[in-house]
Design an enzyme around this catalytic site. Structure first.
Site, PDB file in Angstrom:
ATOM      1  CD  GLU A   1      -5.452  -5.907  -1.219  1.00 37.43           C
ATOM      2  OE1 GLU A   1      -4.911  -4.788  -1.111  1.00 37.43           O
ATOM      3  OE2 GLU A   1      -6.165  -6.394  -0.340  1.00 37.43           O
TER       4      GLU A   1
ATOM      5  CB  CYS B   1     -10.988  -2.463   0.445  1.00 40.37           C
ATOM      6  SG  CYS B   1     -10.407  -1.748  -1.105  1.00 40.37           S
TER       7      CYS B   1
ATOM      8  CD  GLU C   1      -1.524   4.718   4.488  1.00 45.42           C
ATOM      9  OE1 GLU C   1      -1.053   5.566   5.275  1.00 45.42           O
ATOM     10  OE2 GLU C   1      -2.235   3.755   4.855  1.00 45.42           O
TER      11      GLU C   1
ATOM     12  CG  ASN D   1      -0.391  -0.153   2.527  1.00 44.63           C
ATOM     13  OD1 ASN D   1       0.659  -0.748   2.683  1.00 44.63           O
ATOM     14  ND2 ASN D   1      -1.048   0.368   3.536  1.00 44.63           N
TER      15      ASN D   1
ATOM     16  CB  CYS E   1      -5.401  -1.273  -1.556  1.00 43.58           C
ATOM     17  SG  CYS E   1      -6.722  -0.536  -0.609  1.00 43.58           S
TER      18      CYS E   1
ATOM     19  CB  CYS F   1      -8.867  -4.366  -3.639  1.00 41.26           C
ATOM     20  SG  CYS F   1      -7.662  -3.059  -3.317  1.00 41.26           S
TER      21      CYS F   1
END
Ligand code: THU
Length: 167
Positions: free
Chosen positions: A75, A112, A64, A62, A73, A115
């Site tokens: 993924e 999530c 940010e 990830n 993210c 994703c």
């Protein structure tokens, strides 16, 4: 009106020792991918590994941003990189794990919603299901064989570009 029940199937393993060898190796790679995580805001570091049919193993984490929604993210970082580098490759397996700065994650990290939709798009572009392996820092491991087990009723509209006259 009728109620329709949808069945999803999740493989559950007590720990990594009981996993098939290749799944265990995928989780080791996903754990290594955590090192690349940039998560100073959430302090929640996620690593992912994707195995492609050409033998490539792609690691992602990830990333940010101070403008929070600009981050991404693990993924999606992994799958977007994989498909931009190897557009024709089939994604066989995606492993995900995480480590938090201040507590132990004792349950599997599941992708999530956004994703899941991206995993669905990748799977729908190929003929094979994607095996998704999910683990926390400790505890049980969950595995699904196909994104439909994580995203029932997924948005998949093949007619997006059709005109009204052509059904
Ligand atoms: N995150 C992931 O990378 N993957 C997941 O499956 C769940 C959440 C990231 C997004 C954000 O950087 C941090 O974890 C906290 O939500």
């Amino acid at each position: 009106m009728k109620i329709r029940n949808i069945k999803i199937e999740i493989e559950e393993y007590e720990n990594t020792d009981s996993l098939p060898k290749q799944d265990r190796e995928m989780l080791t790679s996903a754990t290594q991918a955590i090192d690349g995580s940039y998560a100073p805001y959430s302090e929640f570091h996620v690593g992912a590994a994707a195995l492609l049919d050409n033998g490539e193993l792609i690691l992602g984490s990830n990333q940010e941003n101070a403008a929070y929604p600009s981050g991404l993210c693990a993924e999606r970082v992994t799958l977007f990189y994989a498909k931009s580098q190897f557009p024709d490759a089939v994604v066989k397996t995606l492993a995900v794990t995480a480590k938090a700065d201040h507590y132990e994650i004792d349950h599997p990290i599941t992708p999530c919603g956004a994703c899941r939709q991206v995993i669905a798009e990748v799977q729908n572009r190929q003929e094979e299901k994607i095996r998704v392996i999910m683990k926390g820092e400790t505890g049980k491991v969950q595995v699904v064989n196909g994104i439909e087990h994580l995203l029932p009723l997924m948005f998949r509209e093949e007619k997006l570009k059709r005109s009204r006259s052509k059904k």
